[in-house]
Design a protein around this motif. Structure first.
Motif, PDB file in Angstrom:
ATOM      1  N   HIS A  74       0.729  -1.155  -0.155  1.00 54.47           N
ATOM      2  CA  HIS A  74       0.225  -0.047   0.109  1.00 54.47           C
ATOM      3  C   HIS A  74       0.931   1.306  -0.076  1.00 54.47           C
ATOM      4  O   HIS A  74       0.525   2.374  -0.808  1.00 54.47           O
ATOM      5  CB  HIS A  74      -1.081   0.069   1.182  1.00 54.47           C
ATOM      6  N   THR A 166       6.507   2.219 -13.975  1.00 52.89           N
ATOM      7  CA  THR A 166       5.288   2.271 -13.552  1.00 52.89           C
ATOM      8  C   THR A 166       4.327   1.729 -14.671  1.00 52.89           C
ATOM      9  O   THR A 166       3.121   1.194 -14.477  1.00 52.89           O
ATOM     10  CB  THR A 166       4.752   3.862 -12.998  1.00 52.89           C
ATOM     11  N   CYS A 174      -1.198   2.896  -2.572  1.00 54.18           N
ATOM     12  CA  CYS A 174      -1.972   3.721  -2.046  1.00 54.18           C
ATOM     13  C   CYS A 174      -1.403   5.404  -2.035  1.00 54.18           C
ATOM     14  O   CYS A 174      -2.232   6.347  -2.188  1.00 54.18           O
ATOM     15  CB  CYS A 174      -2.660   3.651  -0.793  1.00 54.18           C
ATOM     16  N   ALA A 175      -0.007   5.302  -1.442  1.00 50.26           N
ATOM     17  CA  ALA A 175       0.691   6.432  -1.616  1.00 50.26           C
ATOM     18  C   ALA A 175       1.968   6.457  -1.503  1.00 50.26           C
ATOM     19  O   ALA A 175       2.562   5.339  -1.278  1.00 50.26           O
ATOM     20  CB  ALA A 175       0.275   7.188  -0.018  1.00 50.26           C
ATOM     21  N   MET A 193       3.997  10.010  -9.478  1.00 54.39           N
ATOM     22  CA  MET A 193       2.934   9.464  -8.731  1.00 54.39           C
ATOM     23  C   MET A 193       1.735  10.639  -8.769  1.00 54.39           C
ATOM     24  O   MET A 193       0.537  10.043  -8.935  1.00 54.39           O
ATOM     25  CB  MET A 193       3.491   9.364  -7.177  1.00 54.39           C
ATOM     26  N   LYS A 197      -1.896  10.341 -10.352  1.00 56.73           N
ATOM     27  CA  LYS A 197      -3.167  10.695  -9.288  1.00 56.73           C
ATOM     28  C   LYS A 197      -2.903   9.845  -8.036  1.00 56.73           C
ATOM     29  O   LYS A 197      -3.782   9.507  -7.482  1.00 56.73           O
ATOM     30  CB  LYS A 197      -4.327  10.647  -9.964  1.00 56.73           C
ATOM     31  N   ILE A 198      -1.736   9.462  -7.878  1.00 57.93           N
ATOM     32  CA  ILE A 198      -1.415   8.821  -6.474  1.00 57.93           C
ATOM     33  C   ILE A 198      -0.817   9.971  -5.437  1.00 57.93           C
ATOM     34  O   ILE A 198       0.009  10.649  -5.738  1.00 57.93           O
ATOM     35  CB  ILE A 198      -0.321   7.600  -6.563  1.00 57.93           C
ATOM     36  N   TYR A 418      -6.884   6.944   1.954  1.00 54.63           N
ATOM     37  CA  TYR A 418      -6.025   6.409   0.879  1.00 54.63           C
ATOM     38  C   TYR A 418      -6.026   5.001   0.688  1.00 54.63           C
ATOM     39  O   TYR A 418      -6.334   4.227  -0.577  1.00 54.63           O
ATOM     40  CB  TYR A 418      -4.688   6.996   0.959  1.00 54.63           C
ATOM     41  N   ASN A 422      -8.328   2.536  -2.369  1.00 50.25           N
ATOM     42  CA  ASN A 422      -7.727   1.801  -3.375  1.00 50.25           C
ATOM     43  C   ASN A 422      -7.987   0.290  -3.298  1.00 50.25           C
ATOM     44  O   ASN A 422      -7.540  -0.440  -4.035  1.00 50.25           O
ATOM     45  CB  ASN A 422      -6.240   1.835  -2.975  1.00 50.25           C
TER      46      ASN A 422
END
Length: 423
Positions: A74, A166, A174-175, A193, A197-198, A418, A422
């Protein structure tokens, strides 16, 4: 791929990297012999620009690309220094009890994960060509020189590698958590990121100055209110900001008031860019001071220790020594950490070439300044660290009171969202 957004995030990261080196008007501390020798040809003239463009092409337009093995977790991290890792452990420990988040491990850090080299796809080569052109345009934004070319080249390569990584693998992220807001790898990763949009979470690892880029992460976990004031003076602050001390309670602050003995042990805390001649001068003065019981040196984690090992009759410490001592510190944010441990700090700016009072601790009367002449006396016998000092220090150390705890549930809830988003 959204072309305009991609270009926006690439250039935004460059701006963050280059603000710290004044867009090529480079502070002396960054002009290391290694960089000057490696990129000696980089200069504002036509010949220098052409040579720099060839160097960019050689690195960006090669046929191979590095692909990082992005962890399937995550929260991923990016930052390779010991200070960065310390903040990652702090952050994961802060969340572990409430969110059942696993503690930080290097296996989750992009700076330490395995990476393999592959042949570029046609698309990746087109992206490489785009970044090469964008870098050429950036020549008009900066003063071209060895350090600025090194910054431009390193950032562009990392940005390309992270972006390709990526695309080549599915992510369950998630972050991203970073602890540095102006160094190539963390900045490039955070820009990618945000392009995807992370959310990016910034956990401040050291004190900041007006040379830093703006504070604009999804979540920022700052060390104190003073840092937030500095960021507000830099520019608009965006995202959610939380002030969380690295030590829950500064139990040792009262010890500072008790240090009035004639004799004391002294430890010099060096920055990463210390002056060798100044260190020798300082050590010699302290050794001749009859009131100094012992002299030691604690270098910055990134500082070279080869020179220090050649000096006789001193102890080199890997961490803050546990015994009572007086700290002599040049320009370093370790000042705040030492004060929180109850260690009196005296700033001696001759020890590095950063400049006078880079962080403003003397100006704000958080730590006193000493001169070369003071080293010959019991300079620690002063009334500087009194009750008035404690009220000033509260801006730098929120753990003086427990008021910061009220914001913790909001931080936990924000980070929890977050994970929920996800799923």
């Amino acid at each position: 791929m959204s072309f305009l957004k991609f270009v926006f995030w690439f250039y935004k990261g460059l701006e963050r990297n280059f603000k710290i080196i004044r867009y090529g008007d480079v502070p002396d501390i960054y002009n290391t012999d290694k960089v000057l020798e490696r990129f000696y040809f980089a200069s504002p003239g036509i010949k220098g620009v052409i040579s720099s463009a060839k160097e960019l092409a050689k690195n960006l337009l090669q046929g191979d690309i590095k692909i990082y093995d992005i962890p399937d977790v995550h929260f991923i991290y990016c930052g390779g220094s010991a200070n960065n890792e310390r903040e990652f452990s702090f952050f994961s420990n802060l969340l572990s009890e409430k969110l059942l988040v696993e503690n930080y491990k290097r296996e989750k850090n992009l700076s330490f994960v395995s990476a393999k080299t592959f042949k570029k796809t046609k698309f990746e080569f087109l992206v490489s060509l785009l970044l090469f052109v964008l870098c050429l345009f950036y020549f008009f934004r900066i003063k071209l020189g060895p350090v600025s070319l090194k910054y431009l080249l390193t950032y562009a390569k990392v940005f390309l590698n992270v972006y390709a990584s990526t695309r080549r693998q599915e992510m369950n992220v998630c972050a991203l958590v970073v602890a540095n807001d102006h160094t190539d790898f963390p900045v490039a990763a955070s820009m990618i990121m945000q392009y995807l949009k992370i959310p990016v979470i910034y956990v401040q690892h050291a004190e900041v100055s007006s040379s830093f880029p703006p504070l604009d992460f999804s979540v920022s976990v700052l060390r104190n209110h003073k840092s937030l004031d500095v960021y507000r003076n830099i520019g608009k602050v965006t995202g959610d900001v939380f002030i969380v001390p690295r030590r829950p309670k500064s139990q040792n602050l009262s010890r500072i008031h008790q240090r009035t003995t004639d004799k004391a042990s002294v430890v010099i805390y060096l920055s990463s860019v210390f002056s060798q001649d100044a260190v020798l001068l300082c050590l010699d003065a302290l050794k001749r001071n009859a009131n100094v019981l012992s002299v030691g040196v604690k270098p910055h984690p990134r500082a070279s220790q080869e020179f220090l090992r050649t000096i006789s009759d001193i102890t080199i410490y890997d961490s803050t020594p546990p015994f009572e001592h007086i700290a002599i510190v040049p320009n370093s944010s370790v000042v705040i950490e030492l004060l929180e441990e109850g260690i009196p700090v005296f700033q001696y700016f001759e020890l590095d070439d950063v400049g006078h009072d880079y962080y403003g601790f003397v100006r704000e009367r958080i730590a006193p300044e000493i001169s070369t002449r003071d080293l010959q006396a019991s300079f620690w016998n002063s009334v500087f660290y009194d009750d008035q000092w404690l009220s000033r220090f509260a801006d730098y150390s929120p753990s003086v009171t427990d008021s910061w705890r009220a914001s913790l549930p909001v931080l936990i809830s924000k980070v929890k969202s977050y994970i929920r988003n996800n799923l």
